[in-house]
Design a protein around this motif. Sequence first.
Motif, PDB file in Angstrom:
ATOM      1  N   VAL A  48       0.973  -1.172   0.015  1.00 34.45           N
ATOM      2  CA  VAL A  48      -0.038  -0.063   0.152  1.00 34.45           C
ATOM      3  C   VAL A  48       0.848   1.173  -0.303  1.00 34.45           C
ATOM      4  O   VAL A  48       0.789   2.119  -0.851  1.00 34.45           O
ATOM      5  CB  VAL A  48      -0.759   0.110   1.220  1.00 34.45           C
ATOM      6  CG1 VAL A  48      -1.795   1.320   1.247  1.00 34.45           C
ATOM      7  CG2 VAL A  48      -1.905  -1.376   1.071  1.00 34.45           C
ATOM      8  N   ALA A  49       1.783   1.374   0.855  1.00 33.47           N
ATOM      9  CA  ALA A  49       2.615   2.450   0.883  1.00 33.47           C
ATOM     10  C   ALA A  49       3.809   2.135   1.939  1.00 33.47           C
ATOM     11  O   ALA A  49       3.627   1.104   2.711  1.00 33.47           O
ATOM     12  CB  ALA A  49       1.760   3.353   1.759  1.00 33.47           C
ATOM     13  N   THR A  56      10.507   9.730   3.666  1.00 34.92           N
ATOM     14  CA  THR A  56      10.324   9.787   2.012  1.00 34.92           C
ATOM     15  C   THR A  56       9.320   8.544   2.091  1.00 34.92           C
ATOM     16  O   THR A  56       9.349   7.423   2.845  1.00 34.92           O
ATOM     17  CB  THR A  56      11.697   9.160   1.477  1.00 34.92           C
ATOM     18  OG1 THR A  56      12.427  10.392   1.539  1.00 34.92           O
ATOM     19  CG2 THR A  56      11.340   9.018   0.155  1.00 34.92           C
ATOM     20  N   THR A  57       8.235   8.951   1.334  1.00 33.65           N
ATOM     21  CA  THR A  57       7.170   7.952   1.107  1.00 33.65           C
ATOM     22  C   THR A  57       6.977   7.633  -0.255  1.00 33.65           C
ATOM     23  O   THR A  57       7.346   8.299  -1.315  1.00 33.65           O
ATOM     24  CB  THR A  57       5.692   8.794   1.554  1.00 33.65           C
ATOM     25  OG1 THR A  57       5.601   9.967   0.707  1.00 33.65           O
ATOM     26  CG2 THR A  57       5.785   8.980   3.088  1.00 33.65           C
ATOM     27  N   SER A  62      -3.260   3.099  -6.878  1.00 29.62           N
ATOM     28  CA  SER A  62      -4.529   3.189  -6.426  1.00 29.62           C
ATOM     29  C   SER A  62      -4.697   3.892  -5.357  1.00 29.62           C
ATOM     30  O   SER A  62      -5.822   4.357  -4.906  1.00 29.62           O
ATOM     31  CB  SER A  62      -5.090   1.798  -6.306  1.00 29.62           C
ATOM     32  OG  SER A  62      -4.511   1.134  -5.334  1.00 29.62           O
ATOM     33  N   GLN A  63      -3.566   4.172  -4.336  1.00 32.90           N
ATOM     34  CA  GLN A  63      -3.902   4.974  -3.115  1.00 32.90           C
ATOM     35  C   GLN A  63      -3.471   6.213  -3.184  1.00 32.90           C
ATOM     36  O   GLN A  63      -3.619   7.232  -2.216  1.00 32.90           O
ATOM     37  CB  GLN A  63      -3.110   4.076  -1.846  1.00 32.90           C
ATOM     38  CG  GLN A  63      -3.766   2.925  -1.589  1.00 32.90           C
ATOM     39  CD  GLN A  63      -3.362   1.671  -2.234  1.00 32.90           C
ATOM     40  OE1 GLN A  63      -2.580   1.500  -2.454  1.00 32.90           O
ATOM     41  NE2 GLN A  63      -4.490   1.029  -2.527  1.00 32.90           N
ATOM     42  N   LYS A  64      -2.661   6.801  -4.294  1.00 30.02           N
ATOM     43  CA  LYS A  64      -1.997   8.010  -4.401  1.00 30.02           C
ATOM     44  C   LYS A  64      -3.251   9.196  -4.376  1.00 30.02           C
ATOM     45  O   LYS A  64      -4.379   8.915  -4.658  1.00 30.02           O
ATOM     46  CB  LYS A  64      -1.409   8.344  -5.601  1.00 30.02           C
ATOM     47  CG  LYS A  64      -0.138   7.592  -5.793  1.00 30.02           C
ATOM     48  CD  LYS A  64       0.692   7.764  -7.164  1.00 30.02           C
ATOM     49  CE  LYS A  64       2.039   7.067  -7.099  1.00 30.02           C
ATOM     50  NZ  LYS A  64       2.748   7.314  -8.291  1.00 30.02           N
ATOM     51  N   GLY A  65      -3.036  10.118  -3.378  1.00 30.94           N
ATOM     52  CA  GLY A  65      -4.158  11.085  -3.327  1.00 30.94           C
ATOM     53  C   GLY A  65      -5.269  10.825  -2.167  1.00 30.94           C
ATOM     54  O   GLY A  65      -5.983  11.597  -1.950  1.00 30.94           O
ATOM     55  N   GLN A  81      -3.423   7.183   7.232  1.00 24.72           N
ATOM     56  CA  GLN A  81      -4.706   7.854   6.942  1.00 24.72           C
ATOM     57  C   GLN A  81      -5.395   7.635   5.781  1.00 24.72           C
ATOM     58  O   GLN A  81      -4.805   7.858   4.896  1.00 24.72           O
ATOM     59  CB  GLN A  81      -4.451   9.467   7.103  1.00 24.72           C
ATOM     60  CG  GLN A  81      -5.761  10.255   7.016  1.00 24.72           C
ATOM     61  CD  GLN A  81      -6.829  10.145   8.131  1.00 24.72           C
ATOM     62  OE1 GLN A  81      -6.423  10.008   9.295  1.00 24.72           O
ATOM     63  NE2 GLN A  81      -8.013  10.043   8.010  1.00 24.72           N
ATOM     64  N   MET A  82      -6.432   6.956   5.788  1.00 25.18           N
ATOM     65  CA  MET A  82      -7.165   6.653   4.623  1.00 25.18           C
ATOM     66  C   MET A  82      -8.587   7.464   4.437  1.00 25.18           C
ATOM     67  O   MET A  82      -9.257   7.382   5.225  1.00 25.18           O
ATOM     68  CB  MET A  82      -7.612   5.186   4.741  1.00 25.18           C
ATOM     69  CG  MET A  82      -6.406   4.311   4.839  1.00 25.18           C
ATOM     70  SD  MET A  82      -6.806   2.530   4.829  1.00 25.18           S
ATOM     71  CE  MET A  82      -8.010   2.339   6.243  1.00 25.18           C
TER      72      MET A  82
END
Length: 113
Positions: A48-49, A56-57, A62-65, A81-82
């Motif tokens: 996911v991330a 640095t991330t 599909s999760q960007k933004g 945080q979703m």
Amino acid sequence: QVQLVESGGGLVEAGGSLRLSCATSTSMFMINTMAWYRQAPGKQRELVATITNGGTTTYADSQKGRFTISRDNARNAMYLQMNGLKPEDTAVYYCNVPQYGSWGRGTQVAVSS
């Protein structure tokens, strides 16, 4: 070996938000990269991330933004945080520390349409 405990999952409606937490058993100042993964029913676990000790991330496309990963080394915690959750975000979310090969037991996120 680092012990990881996830929390913060639950059931939300589409468009809602959740904040996941991952607590570590050791000082996070000793941990370089940390990651969130998820596994939906019948699917493979996916990244996911990630976040480094320097902040640095990286995110899966599909999760960007929508998702934001962060960490608080002083609290020995990492967060996800979703926002804008979608039914396809339904999965068990896992915390991971690659340098120790450590995984948490996961926290269930369910998003209703």
